[in-house]
Design a protein around this motif. Structure first.
Motif, PDB file in Angstrom:
ATOM      1  N   ILE A   9       0.842  -1.198   0.000  1.00 10.60           N
ATOM      2  CA  ILE A   9       0.000   0.000   0.000  1.00 10.60           C
ATOM      3  C   ILE A   9       0.879   1.251   0.000  1.00 10.60           C
ATOM      4  O   ILE A   9       0.629   2.202  -0.741  1.00 10.60           O
ATOM      5  N   ALA A  10       1.923   1.229   0.828  1.00 13.14           N
ATOM      6  CA  ALA A  10       2.842   2.378   0.899  1.00 13.14           C
ATOM      7  C   ALA A  10       3.516   2.626  -0.442  1.00 13.14           C
ATOM      8  O   ALA A  10       3.670   3.780  -0.871  1.00 13.14           O
ATOM      9  N   LEU A  21       4.531  19.554   3.807  1.00 15.59           N
ATOM     10  CA  LEU A  21       3.380  18.655   3.790  1.00 15.59           C
ATOM     11  C   LEU A  21       3.840  17.192   3.772  1.00 15.59           C
ATOM     12  O   LEU A  21       3.324  16.355   4.518  1.00 15.59           O
ATOM     13  N   GLY A  22       4.823  16.900   2.928  1.00 10.98           N
ATOM     14  CA  GLY A  22       5.350  15.540   2.858  1.00 10.98           C
ATOM     15  C   GLY A  22       5.952  15.096   4.180  1.00 10.98           C
ATOM     16  O   GLY A  22       5.722  13.973   4.639  1.00 10.98           O
ATOM     17  N   GLY A  23       6.715  15.981   4.819  1.00  8.59           N
ATOM     18  CA  GLY A  23       7.327  15.656   6.108  1.00  8.59           C
ATOM     19  C   GLY A  23       6.300  15.411   7.194  1.00  8.59           C
ATOM     20  O   GLY A  23       6.441  14.483   8.006  1.00  8.59           O
ATOM     21  N   LEU A  24       5.263  16.236   7.229  1.00  9.65           N
ATOM     22  CA  LEU A  24       4.202  16.065   8.227  1.00  9.65           C
ATOM     23  C   LEU A  24       3.487  14.722   8.047  1.00  9.65           C
ATOM     24  O   LEU A  24       3.228  14.009   9.024  1.00  9.65           O
ATOM     25  N   LEU A  25       3.179  14.373   6.808  1.00  9.67           N
ATOM     26  CA  LEU A  25       2.504  13.102   6.551  1.00  9.67           C
ATOM     27  C   LEU A  25       3.414  11.919   6.854  1.00  9.67           C
ATOM     28  O   LEU A  25       2.994  10.944   7.497  1.00  9.67           O
ATOM     29  N   PHE A  26       4.658  11.994   6.406  1.00  7.77           N
ATOM     30  CA  PHE A  26       5.596  10.893   6.597  1.00  7.77           C
ATOM     31  C   PHE A  26       5.811  10.607   8.085  1.00  7.77           C
ATOM     32  O   PHE A  26       5.647   9.482   8.550  1.00  7.77           O
ATOM     33  N   GLY A  27       6.162  11.649   8.832  1.00  8.99           N
ATOM     34  CA  GLY A  27       6.447  11.460  10.254  1.00  8.99           C
ATOM     35  C   GLY A  27       5.221  11.098  11.067  1.00  8.99           C
ATOM     36  O   GLY A  27       5.275  10.206  11.925  1.00  8.99           O
ATOM     37  N   VAL A  61      -3.511   2.114   7.206  1.00  9.05           N
ATOM     38  CA  VAL A  61      -3.790   3.539   7.047  1.00  9.05           C
ATOM     39  C   VAL A  61      -2.551   4.371   7.390  1.00  9.05           C
ATOM     40  O   VAL A  61      -2.164   5.273   6.637  1.00  9.05           O
ATOM     41  N   ALA A  62      -1.921   4.046   8.531  1.00 11.40           N
ATOM     42  CA  ALA A  62      -0.800   4.844   9.037  1.00 11.40           C
ATOM     43  C   ALA A  62       0.430   4.739   8.138  1.00 11.40           C
ATOM     44  O   ALA A  62       0.886   5.734   7.574  1.00 11.40           O
ATOM     45  N   TYR A  63       0.964   3.527   8.042  1.00 14.41           N
ATOM     46  CA  TYR A  63       2.200   3.333   7.275  1.00 14.41           C
ATOM     47  C   TYR A  63       1.916   3.295   5.775  1.00 14.41           C
ATOM     48  O   TYR A  63       2.651   3.883   4.987  1.00 14.41           O
ATOM     49  N   GLY A  64       0.849   2.595   5.407  1.00 13.29           N
ATOM     50  CA  GLY A  64       0.546   2.448   3.988  1.00 13.29           C
ATOM     51  C   GLY A  64       0.082   3.732   3.335  1.00 13.29           C
ATOM     52  O   GLY A  64       0.763   4.260   2.445  1.00 13.29           O
ATOM     53  N   LEU A  65      -1.047   4.270   3.798  1.00 13.77           N
ATOM     54  CA  LEU A  65      -1.620   5.456   3.156  1.00 13.77           C
ATOM     55  C   LEU A  65      -0.881   6.746   3.519  1.00 13.77           C
ATOM     56  O   LEU A  65      -0.472   7.504   2.632  1.00 13.77           O
ATOM     57  N   ILE A  66      -0.702   7.000   4.809  1.00  9.17           N
ATOM     58  CA  ILE A  66      -0.167   8.302   5.234  1.00  9.17           C
ATOM     59  C   ILE A  66       1.342   8.413   5.019  1.00  9.17           C
ATOM     60  O   ILE A  66       1.817   9.360   4.373  1.00  9.17           O
ATOM     61  N   THR A  67       2.091   7.454   5.538  1.00 11.61           N
ATOM     62  CA  THR A  67       3.548   7.509   5.357  1.00 11.61           C
ATOM     63  C   THR A  67       3.927   7.359   3.886  1.00 11.61           C
ATOM     64  O   THR A  67       4.821   8.055   3.393  1.00 11.61           O
ATOM     65  N   GLY A  68       3.245   6.466   3.172  1.00 12.92           N
ATOM     66  CA  GLY A  68       3.521   6.301   1.739  1.00 12.92           C
ATOM     67  C   GLY A  68       3.281   7.580   0.956  1.00 12.92           C
ATOM     68  O   GLY A  68       4.099   7.981   0.123  1.00 12.92           O
ATOM     69  N   SER A  69       2.168   8.261   1.254  1.00 11.87           N
ATOM     70  CA  SER A  69       1.861   9.522   0.571  1.00 11.87           C
ATOM     71  C   SER A  69       2.880  10.606   0.913  1.00 11.87           C
ATOM     72  O   SER A  69       3.347  11.350   0.037  1.00 11.87           O
ATOM     73  N   GLY A  70       3.225  10.702   2.194  1.00 16.43           N
ATOM     74  CA  GLY A  70       4.211  11.693   2.613  1.00 16.43           C
ATOM     75  C   GLY A  70       5.569  11.464   1.976  1.00 16.43           C
ATOM     76  O   GLY A  70       6.245  12.405   1.556  1.00 16.43           O
ATOM     77  N   GLY A  71       5.949  10.192   1.871  1.00 17.35           N
ATOM     78  CA  GLY A  71       7.222   9.873   1.242  1.00 17.35           C
ATOM     79  C   GLY A  71       7.255  10.266  -0.221  1.00 17.35           C
ATOM     80  O   GLY A  71       8.263  10.781  -0.717  1.00 17.35           O
ATOM     81  N   GLY A  72       6.151  10.051  -0.927  1.00 18.50           N
ATOM     82  CA  GLY A  72       6.078  10.421  -2.337  1.00 18.50           C
ATOM     83  C   GLY A  72       6.119  11.922  -2.549  1.00 18.50           C
ATOM     84  O   GLY A  72       6.837  12.426  -3.419  1.00 18.50           O
TER      85      GLY A  72
END
Length: 198
Positions: free
Chosen positions: A56-57, A83-89, A109-120
């Motif tokens: 998912i991430a 924005l990316g940093g806030l989502l990733f962390g 949701v946490a690692y897959g959706l939020i951290t994955g989106s922040g990393g991108g």
């Protein structure tokens, strides 16, 4: 007021350092494999369930990179980086809670959706910014940014197992999330486009 070209050329190397630091932190997401066995042992989750988190991430990362590149053009690298940093962390901090609650759904949701989106979103920023600051050294700075990202996985792959052993999975997610928030947000403050005429 005329642009002081020599001062800007010196200043841009500070942006390289910030960009590599940001990528180093974001690249740690690829060390997911160090969490699989501890999560399976702690919660009885299957390998398929735990690996789905990373899948998912990875999907969200790919989507967010494309969106982030467009957003960098329309807004600013600093805004997208923050924005990316806030989502990733925050996704990693939430992953710590998911582990505490033994909730695979929350982990998705946490690692897959939020951290994955922040990393991108975050990944798109250093590359786009450095290319604009270094029209004369595009290959070099792109290579440095990607190098930082690759080293992130190496770094977490070596530090993470020790943290898991000594403090536990949830605490490792929490520490990782807080360090990511600090590093990525601070690095994002250096991300801005060069003035016209550089």
């Amino acid at each position: 007021m005329p642009v002081d070209r020599s001062a800007l050329l010196n200043k841009r190397w500070g942006i390289v350092v910030a960009a590599v630091a940001m990528q180093l932190c974001l690249g740690t997401v690829y060390a997911w494999s160090i969490f699989k066995k501890p999560l399976m042992a702690a919660h009885g989750w299957s390998e398929t369930q735990t690996q789905a988190t990373f899948m998912i991430a990875s999907f969200m990362f790919a989507v967010a990179v494309a969106f982030g590149g467009t957003l960098v053009d329309r807004r600013s690298p600093r805004l997208v980086g923050i924005l990316g940093g806030l989502l990733f962390g925050s996704g990693l901090v939430l992953a710590a809670l998911a582990n505490r609650l033994a909730s695979i759904g929350l982990l998705y949701v946490a690692y897959g959706l939020i951290t994955g989106s922040g990393g991108g979103l975050g990944y798109a920023v250093p590359v786009a910014t450095l290319i604009r600051w270094f029209p004369d050294k595009r290959g070099l700075v792109t290579g440095l940014a990607v190098m930082g990202y690759g080293f992130g996985s190496f770094l977490m792959g070596n530090i993470g197992p020790r943290l898991i052993l000594h403090v536990g999975v949830a605490e490792t997610f929490l520490i990782w999330g807080l360090v990511s928030l600090l590093v990525v947000l601070c690095a994002a403050l250096f991300m801005h486009n060069p003035p016209a005429g550089l």
